[in-house]
Design an enzyme around this catalytic site. Structure first.
Site, PDB file in Angstrom:
ATOM      1  N   CYS A  67     -13.218  -1.559  13.692  1.00  0.00           N
ATOM      2  CA  CYS A  67     -14.156  -2.231  12.677  1.00  0.00           C
ATOM      3  C   CYS A  67     -15.737  -2.364  13.683  1.00  0.00           C
ATOM      4  O   CYS A  67     -15.670  -2.622  14.747  1.00  0.00           O
ATOM      5  CB  CYS A  67     -13.880  -3.705  12.246  1.00  0.00           C
ATOM      6  SG  CYS A  67     -15.191  -4.349  11.308  1.00  0.00           S
TER       7      CYS A  67
ATOM      8  N   CYS B  77     -12.455  -4.384   6.282  1.00  0.00           N
ATOM      9  CA  CYS B  77     -11.808  -4.736   7.497  1.00  0.00           C
ATOM     10  C   CYS B  77     -11.180  -6.140   7.137  1.00  0.00           C
ATOM     11  O   CYS B  77     -11.676  -7.174   6.440  1.00  0.00           O
ATOM     12  CB  CYS B  77     -12.942  -5.203   8.764  1.00  0.00           C
ATOM     13  SG  CYS B  77     -12.293  -5.980   9.928  1.00  0.00           S
TER      14      CYS B  77
ATOM     15  N   ASP C  43      -3.100   1.864   6.818  1.00  0.00           N
ATOM     16  CA  ASP C  43      -2.159   1.333   5.782  1.00  0.00           C
ATOM     17  C   ASP C  43      -1.740  -0.001   5.906  1.00  0.00           C
ATOM     18  O   ASP C  43      -1.682  -0.558   4.801  1.00  0.00           O
ATOM     19  CB  ASP C  43      -1.066   2.213   5.897  1.00  0.00           C
ATOM     20  CG  ASP C  43      -1.122   3.549   5.555  1.00  0.00           C
ATOM     21  OD1 ASP C  43      -2.049   3.946   4.704  1.00  0.00           O
ATOM     22  OD2 ASP C  43      -0.563   4.480   6.197  1.00  0.00           O
TER      23      ASP C  43
ATOM     24  N   ASP D 158       0.906  -1.224   0.030  1.00  0.00           N
ATOM     25  CA  ASP D 158       0.117  -0.143   0.008  1.00  0.00           C
ATOM     26  C   ASP D 158       0.795   1.082   0.047  1.00  0.00           C
ATOM     27  O   ASP D 158       1.797   1.362   0.721  1.00  0.00           O
ATOM     28  CB  ASP D 158      -0.795  -0.091   1.406  1.00  0.00           C
ATOM     29  CG  ASP D 158      -1.910   1.261   1.425  1.00  0.00           C
ATOM     30  OD1 ASP D 158      -2.610   1.093   0.365  1.00  0.00           O
ATOM     31  OD2 ASP D 158      -1.673   2.025   2.104  1.00  0.00           O
TER      32      ASP D 158
ATOM     33  N   CYS E 208     -12.830  -9.308   9.118  1.00  0.00           N
ATOM     34  CA  CYS E 208     -14.145 -10.017   8.902  1.00  0.00           C
ATOM     35  C   CYS E 208     -14.616  -9.436   7.521  1.00  0.00           C
ATOM     36  O   CYS E 208     -15.656 -10.027   6.978  1.00  0.00           O
ATOM     37  CB  CYS E 208     -15.057  -9.532  10.063  1.00  0.00           C
ATOM     38  SG  CYS E 208     -15.444  -7.648   9.958  1.00  0.00           S
TER      39      CYS E 208
ATOM     40  N   GLU F  88      -2.028  -1.770  -5.804  1.00  0.00           N
ATOM     41  CA  GLU F  88      -3.255  -1.184  -6.119  1.00  0.00           C
ATOM     42  C   GLU F  88      -3.126  -0.494  -7.712  1.00  0.00           C
ATOM     43  O   GLU F  88      -1.966  -0.079  -8.010  1.00  0.00           O
ATOM     44  CB  GLU F  88      -3.553  -0.484  -5.108  1.00  0.00           C
ATOM     45  CG  GLU F  88      -2.495   0.679  -4.669  1.00  0.00           C
ATOM     46  CD  GLU F  88      -3.117   1.226  -3.485  1.00  0.00           C
ATOM     47  OE1 GLU F  88      -4.189   1.529  -3.365  1.00  0.00           O
ATOM     48  OE2 GLU F  88      -2.287   1.481  -2.594  1.00  0.00           O
TER      49      GLU F  88
ATOM     50  N   CYS G 144     -16.797  -6.285  13.824  1.00  0.00           N
ATOM     51  CA  CYS G 144     -16.082  -7.390  14.746  1.00  0.00           C
ATOM     52  C   CYS G 144     -15.202  -6.761  15.985  1.00  0.00           C
ATOM     53  O   CYS G 144     -14.727  -7.332  16.651  1.00  0.00           O
ATOM     54  CB  CYS G 144     -15.293  -8.315  13.837  1.00  0.00           C
ATOM     55  SG  CYS G 144     -13.731  -7.436  13.013  1.00  0.00           S
TER      56      CYS G 144
END
Length: 410
Positions: A368, A348, A378, A201, A351, A295, A371
């Site tokens: 999150c 997340c 990052d 990332d 989950c 990405e 969860c």
């Protein structure tokens, strides 16, 4: 991390590929004059046939071809005898570059080829080194490199050239330094497999954060010299105004040219520091990991943000991703591009819940709501990129080989 089951990357022998070696050269005064002549002749040939190409297209609806231009070059040399003074292959390469420019235009990769200007501070020409069968032992002796017409040129022999030399590009940059880039065909063997996959990332606060929590800092190469560059550019503007007030051509204004080279040296230093950093980081990642998830970024669109455009340009994400791809290709590793629509920062990694509030760049850490997992923005994005790359690679492997993918060990 290890892989259980199918070994997704095949063991391969050395793959023949093209690699570039760049060295600084130190021509004599006589060689500098010959380089300047060759640059001028190559530029003249390019511009001449670019005009002819456009004229032919407007008249007939069809342009010229490399073959047609090459056939017309000998008669042109007879009319303009000074073209015979320079390396003939450099003129042929100008025609190849022109034909390539039109091919890229027709395939919508680039815009229309533009005329080359002698006022451009960076000038270059390409030539062959004694034909395609040439090897480094025959053209490099100690700290001397043999180039057509120039003969033996002293250069900074900082690394061994391996493989068959195909061509050489001689370049004079804005600071007046000379460089040669050798295009070499060589066999590059794969690096040892590590059994590791990673997501990368990229960002502005940190240059890159990997899914294994490795952080590469953003050294902000441009920002570190921005004040000095601005100061020297103001001096350059003042000297330009002084030269204009005295009605002196800028090419003849010595103080202006001296300051112009000083500004160019600062730009060169920034570019060298950035390139060195990108090479070191990309090589380290490729050596340590077999699968690299990255990405897909629309950098040009991101630079439309005026508040971030300078910082985005400074980090050079596009150059970094390009280095990762060709080095992975060299060494038998795999770079997987994840779709730009994949919400790597918002998902997340525990989950899979999508938390849309993470769209705001100021939110660096979040919990999150589904969860309760705590995330560093990052690192979480890197984990999601890693897993998405594994999923893409697994589905493509099953589709092409019919082998079942047993998954990656956690």
């Amino acid at each position: 991390m290890t892989f259980s089951g199918y070994k997704y990357l095949e063991e391969v022998n050395g793959v023949s590929t093209h690699k570039g070696y760049k060295f600084r050269i130190y021509p004599t005064k006589e060689q500098e004059v010959l380089i300047a002549k060759t640059l001028g002749c190559a530029r003249f040939v390019f511009n001449h046939f670019l005009a002819k190409w456009d004229e032919t297209y407007q008249a007939s609806g069809a342009g010229l071809s490399y073959g047609a231009c090459s056939d017309a070059l000998p008669s042109m040399k007879e009319e303009l005898s000074w073209l015979k003074e320079v390396d003939s292959t450099a003129l042929q390469w100008s025609l190849k570059h022109l034909a390539d420019g039109y091919e890229r235009l027709f395939t919508k990769q680039n815009g229309h080829p533009r005329f080359k200007s002698k006022r451009n501070p960076v000038q270059s020409y390409t030539t062959n080194i004694q034909g395609r069968s040439q090897n480094p032992e025959m053209s490099i002796v100690g700290e001397r490199l043999k180039l057509p017409k120039l003969k033996w040129v002293r250069f900074a022999n900082s690394r061994r050239v391996e493989g068959r030399i195909l061509s050489a590009t001689i370049r004079r940059n804005a600071t007046g330094k000379y460089f040669v880039s050798l295009k070499v065909e060589q066999d590059i063997g794969p690096l040892p497999q590590t059994g590791s996959s990673v997501g990368v990332d990229v960002g502005l606060k940190h240059f890159a954060i990997l899914s294994d929590r490795t952080v590469y800092p953003n050294d902000r190469h441009f920002k570190s010299l921005e004040k000095k560059l601005a100061r020297e550019q103001r001096k350059l503007s003042r000297r330009r105004l002084i030269a204009m007030s005295k009605k002196v051509k800028l090419s003849e204004a010595k103080n202006y040219q001296k300051q112009k080279r000083k500004v160019a040296r600062i730009h060169e230093k920034i570019a060298n520091k950035r390139e060195d950093f990108l090479h070191k980081v990309s090589t380290e990642i490729v050596k340590n990991h077999d699968v690299i998830g990255i990405e897909t970024l629309q950098v040009k669109d991101m630079q439309q943000n005026r508040q971030l455009s300078k910082a985005i340009a400074d980090v050079s994400w596009s150059a970094f991703f390009r280095m990762l791809e060709y080095k992975a290709d060299w060494y038998g590793k795999q770079v997987v591009k994840v779709s730009r629509s994949f919400a790597s920062s918002q998902l997340c990694s525990g989950c899979g819940h999508q938390h849309k509030d993470v769209k705001h760049l100021g939110l660096r850490k979040w919990t999150c709501p589904n969860c309760g997992a705590h995330h560093d923005r990052d690192v979480n994005a890197g984990l999601n990129l890693k897993r998405e790359a594994e999923r893409i690679l697994a589905s493509s492997t099953v589709g092409t080989t019919g082998l079942a993918w047993s998954g990656f060990g956690r």
